[in-house]
Motif scaffolding. Sequence first.
Motif: not given
Length: 420
Positions: A214-217, A397-400, A417-420
Amino acid sequence: MASIENGFQQLNEKSLVDYIKSTPSLSSVLGDSDNLDIKEVGDGNLNFVYIVTSSSSSLVIKQALPYIRCIGESWPMTKERAYFEATTLKEHGRLCPEHVPEVYHFDHPMSLIGMRYLAPPHIILRKGLIAGVEYPLLAEHMAEYISKTLFYTSLLYTTTTEHKRAVAEFCGNVELCRLTEQVVFSDPYKVSQYNRWTSPQLDHDAEAVREDNDLKLEIAQLKSMFCERAQALIHGDLHTGSVMVTQDSTQVIDPEFSFYGPMGFDIGAYLGNLILAYFAQDGHATEGNDRKAYKKWILKTIEETWNFFYKKFIALWDENKDGSGEAYLLQIYNNPDVWQQVQTKYMRDLFHDSLGFGAAKMIRRIVGVAHVEDFESIVDAGKRADCERKALNLAKMLLKQRRKFVSIDEVISAILQADP
Ligand code: ADP
Ligand code: SR1
Ligand code: MG
């Protein structure tokens, strides 16, 4: 002394004295050029930078050599990059003089630029962020620089004739663009001799990037936009190491990667590097300073930068809607509803591009060739890897999922959220 080939000679702290004495545009800035103090201070990845001080004044000399400094002569790189850097410093300086240092001199055969010395207390923004220093005007200043340079060099302001002429000129900076294509959009997603990461802690994370279809796309789409979308004259390397700051001054340096490319590449580079600075803070925390308040300040700065940028860009567009820009002709869009729809869509697309490019720039700084001091200065490898992993996961996550975000506030929530 090094040999002179096609008018090019590699200068050093000694030979620069004679060069300056025989160059009126430099010696006139310095006044008395009899007792010059010259120090090489280049801490960037590519070039040599000298601070030259006389009894009454000072300036900076920057020279490009035909290779990449941080790698060495094994990675040749055209010294024509100095031409594009000087041209963009002058053009962006014309459009936004308050945030770009003045160019005093450019010597094409020597690949050499003479420019204003940004004297202390100016420091590189990245170093200020590592030290935990707040800059109250930074968001407003950067929004001003980004909005003016991007708006005035886009088809929202210029004619297609002028735009095409400028695009053609900057197509000449192909080698620097190709370098970005390789180190930002390709190498992190494949095995490359240049890639590195905090090992063994991030071995699986780096492998996961190489195996994420998915990241590659998504990265393919961004690479295509980077190569094909001549939207505006972008800086091309707008990370926090390309900005020098004091409490009341913000100056953008080093546009050697400039070309007509997607606006989101500049906005994303800058915001992405602020996000990296955010995630590095836990690695810089001490008993006396947990950096919590500073992390909040970085988030506020990210939010304000985008929001100020949005307002300023739209204001420039409104002010110039009946100008010579050929993208949205007033005869077609002269209705308040459609005008607002056009602007909203343009800014939404730009927001998504910026998030995608910002994420790509974060990923390359964690698993690619050139890392950032924000993380590299965290000596404890375990701590560094924890910080890097959080940043990497957010970036993936942001990229996708960038198209799901509708406001910068949502991005801030995702960072939290990514830094609980
Ligand atoms: P590179 O192209 O190699 O990345 P930079 O343009 O980033 O080089 O410059 C390297 C360093 O030189 C900067 O980090 C900064 O410390 C210093 N420097 C560059 N330009 C100036 C300037 N105009 N005034 C003061 N210092 C400068
Ligand atoms: C070998 S890559 C070097 C990097 O340094 C510059 O600042 C650019 O970001 C480039 O990608
Ligand atoms: Mg640089």
